[in-house]
Design an enzyme around this catalytic site. Structure first.
Site, PDB file in Angstrom:
ATOM      1  N   ARG A  24       0.902  -0.974   0.472  1.00 34.07           N
ATOM      2  CA  ARG A  24      -0.021  -0.103  -0.102  1.00 34.07           C
ATOM      3  C   ARG A  24       0.618   1.476  -0.023  1.00 34.07           C
ATOM      4  O   ARG A  24       0.205   1.983  -0.528  1.00 34.07           O
ATOM      5  CB  ARG A  24      -0.923  -0.560   1.131  1.00 34.07           C
ATOM      6  CG  ARG A  24      -1.680  -1.148   1.393  1.00 34.07           C
ATOM      7  CD  ARG A  24      -2.711  -1.028   2.921  1.00 34.07           C
ATOM      8  NE  ARG A  24      -3.532  -0.266   2.435  1.00 34.07           N
ATOM      9  CZ  ARG A  24      -4.091   0.092   3.722  1.00 34.07           C
ATOM     10  NH1 ARG A  24      -3.993  -0.144   5.180  1.00 34.07           N
ATOM     11  NH2 ARG A  24      -5.680   1.229   3.329  1.00 34.07           N
ATOM     12  N   PHE A 197      -7.492   0.443   8.418  1.00 35.98           N
ATOM     13  CA  PHE A 197      -8.344  -0.339   7.400  1.00 35.98           C
ATOM     14  C   PHE A 197      -8.851   0.096   6.344  1.00 35.98           C
ATOM     15  O   PHE A 197      -9.892  -1.125   5.535  1.00 35.98           O
ATOM     16  CB  PHE A 197      -8.852  -1.029   8.144  1.00 35.98           C
ATOM     17  CG  PHE A 197      -8.334  -1.353   9.767  1.00 35.98           C
ATOM     18  CD1 PHE A 197      -7.507  -2.406   9.875  1.00 35.98           C
ATOM     19  CD2 PHE A 197      -8.305  -1.007  11.015  1.00 35.98           C
ATOM     20  CE1 PHE A 197      -7.313  -3.464  10.186  1.00 35.98           C
ATOM     21  CE2 PHE A 197      -7.687  -1.667  11.596  1.00 35.98           C
ATOM     22  CZ  PHE A 197      -6.388  -2.626  12.008  1.00 35.98           C
ATOM     23  N   LYS A 198      -9.250   1.094   6.031  1.00 32.95           N
ATOM     24  CA  LYS A 198      -9.714   2.160   4.905  1.00 32.95           C
ATOM     25  C   LYS A 198      -9.475   1.955   3.335  1.00 32.95           C
ATOM     26  O   LYS A 198      -7.465   1.463   3.714  1.00 32.95           O
ATOM     27  CB  LYS A 198     -10.074   3.986   5.682  1.00 32.95           C
ATOM     28  CG  LYS A 198     -10.662   3.323   6.671  1.00 32.95           C
ATOM     29  CD  LYS A 198     -12.318   2.778   7.213  1.00 32.95           C
ATOM     30  CE  LYS A 198     -12.802   3.131   7.822  1.00 32.95           C
ATOM     31  NZ  LYS A 198     -13.306   2.226   9.070  1.00 32.95           N
ATOM     32  N   HIS A 199      -9.650   3.053   2.371  1.00 32.82           N
ATOM     33  CA  HIS A 199      -9.598   2.171   1.291  1.00 32.82           C
ATOM     34  C   HIS A 199      -7.896   2.775   1.104  1.00 32.82           C
ATOM     35  O   HIS A 199      -7.052   2.357   0.859  1.00 32.82           O
ATOM     36  CB  HIS A 199     -10.281   2.975   0.126  1.00 32.82           C
ATOM     37  CG  HIS A 199     -11.193   2.437  -0.235  1.00 32.82           C
ATOM     38  ND1 HIS A 199     -13.037   2.185   1.100  1.00 32.82           N
ATOM     39  CD2 HIS A 199     -12.101   2.171  -0.989  1.00 32.82           C
ATOM     40  CE1 HIS A 199     -14.093   2.472   0.558  1.00 32.82           C
ATOM     41  NE2 HIS A 199     -13.247   1.813  -0.414  1.00 32.82           N
TER      42      HIS A 199
END
Ligand code: PLP
Length: 414
Positions: A24, A197-199
């Site tokens: 990420r 934990f989000k987009h």
């Protein structure tokens, strides 16, 4: 029929390859972080990272004003504070959401009131909301659960009719649209979370949009997240006219946010593709109710959640979940353990230790059974992870496995 023996019973697993994964964060974030440190300040008002982050967010969302916060929970509290929600007011929201949705309501000493959900889209509706409106209703927090938009037109009409503010909880609905409009720009305020934990993630963090576009509303919202410092109005440290917490975002979060925002479009587009394929692939399986996407809505699938029609199946939800996991498809039974109003905080009407305020201001019904659709959703749901890093094959395997398990447990027509 070798292939039809459940892995649970010793048959071959459907999923034999690992799910797609990825990084990420990369050098893009590192470069922004280094620049933030080189500023020699990590304070948002002196540095440029949070400012840049908000500017990029505003242009992506086509809004004039937004405020950065330390979390999504903080963003929601800020929106309620700015909306003037105060002691004894009622705020209508969803019984299936992160507890962060109700924290700000109670910190304003207002009362959460729960509206039931559509059984298949898992969203509040204008009808379920209207049933809960009283003379004390001050605001509605709609939750676009899993990235699926609420049917906003009738909700906004209702809010106008009763003169109620609408706060959109968009923690799970980045780039979700309703009739072509981005969620978070439709109500009075849109609240976002950048928890891990989000987009997109800044570790923790959040944003609030101020959709009136009125400068004084923006100043009030900004001050509510910053101990009532009114920094845009030049004379910093004016009188402290009302209570406002410190929910500031730091330059480190802002720096990571700048790089993360650039990835948001592909993340949401990819999640939409995967979620839509899954939805379509399981649309006609007996015993399965797919997640219903709101009409004219575009879902960015923070997760995918189906419900089981247990009358058509010979298994329990837990047996289904376990069988699916054995096929190599990780899944969870439901989303949160129980509807929010079933939690002790509401059952004991005790928001603060050893005190029943503000629940003792009136009579409020948190009895189990009061939102039957919501309770049924949590008792029958199977939640599946969606990740932008999943491959097309991962989704095909999920479809095959769900089909296999549902067929095995399908009741034969007698
Ligand atoms: C994550 C989340 C929140 C809270 O956000 P935090 O950043 O964890 O405080 C609120 N509402 C919903 C629907 C969420 O998913």
């Amino acid at each position: 029929m070798e292939g039809n023996i459940l892995a649970l019973n010793g048959g071959a697993k459907v999923k034999t390859t690992p799910f797609g994964t990825g990084h990420r964060f990369g050098l893009e974030e590192a470069k922004e972080l280094l620049e933030a440190l080189e500023q020699n300040t990590l304070f948002y008002h002196f540095g440029h990272k949070v400012k840049q982050f908000l500017q990029d967010f505003n242009s992506l969302y086509q809004v004039k004003y937004s405020v950065a916060t330390s979390s999504g929970t903080a963003a929601l509290h800020v929106a309620l504070g700015a909306a003037g929600v105060t002691a004894g007011d009622e705020v209508i929201t969803s019984p299936i959401t992160d507890q962060g949705t109700v924290v700000g309501i109670l910190y304003q000493n207002a009362i959460p009131v729960f509206a039931d959900l559509d059984p298949h889209s898992y969203t509040m509706t204008a009808t379920s909301i209207e049933e809960k409106i009283t003379a004390k209703t001050k605001a509605i927090i709609v939750v676009h659960l899993a990235g699926n938009p609420c049917d906003m037109d009738p909700i906004m009409e209702l809010a106008k009719k009763y003169n109620i503010k609408v706060v959109e909880d968009c923690a799970q609905s980045y780039l979700t649209t309703y009739k072509g409009r981005l969620t978070g720009t439709i109500g009075d305020y849109g609240c976002f979370s950048t928890n891990d934990f989000k987009h997109i993630s800044t570790g923790d963090g959040g944003m609030v949009t101020v959709n009136s576009g009125i400068e004084s509303d923006y100043f009030t919202t900004h001050a509510f997240a910053d101990k009532n410092y009114r920094r845009q109005e030049d004379a910093v440290m004016k009188d402290i006219e009302y209570l406002a917490p410190n929910y500031r975002m730091t330059e480190l979060q802002g720096a990571v946010g700048i790089a993360q925002l650039k990835k948001l479009n592909w993340i949401c587009t990819r999640r939409n593709e995967l979620g839509e394929r899954l939805k379509q692939g399981i649309a006609t399986i007996k015993g399965i109710n797919p997640m219903k996407i709101t009409k004219e809505g575009w879902c960015s699938y923070w997760f995918y959640m189906l419900t089981l029609n247990l009358e058509q199946l010979t298994c329990s939800r837990e047996e289904f979940s376990e069988a699916l996991a054995e096929e190599g498809i990780p899944n969870q039974s439901g989303y949160i353990p129980k509807v929010l109003y079933a939690q002790p905080i509401f059952q004991k009407k005790q928001a603060y230790l050893n005190n029943h305020y503000p629940f003792n201001l009136g009579t409020y019904d948190y009895s189990v059974g009061s939102c039957p659709n919501a309770e049924n959703i949590l008792e029958t749901a199977i939640r599946l992870n969606i990740s932008e890093f999943y491959t097309d094959q991962d989704i095909e395997d999920m479809i095959v496995a769900i089909n296999k398990v549902a067929s095995f447990y399908s009741k034969s027509i007698s």
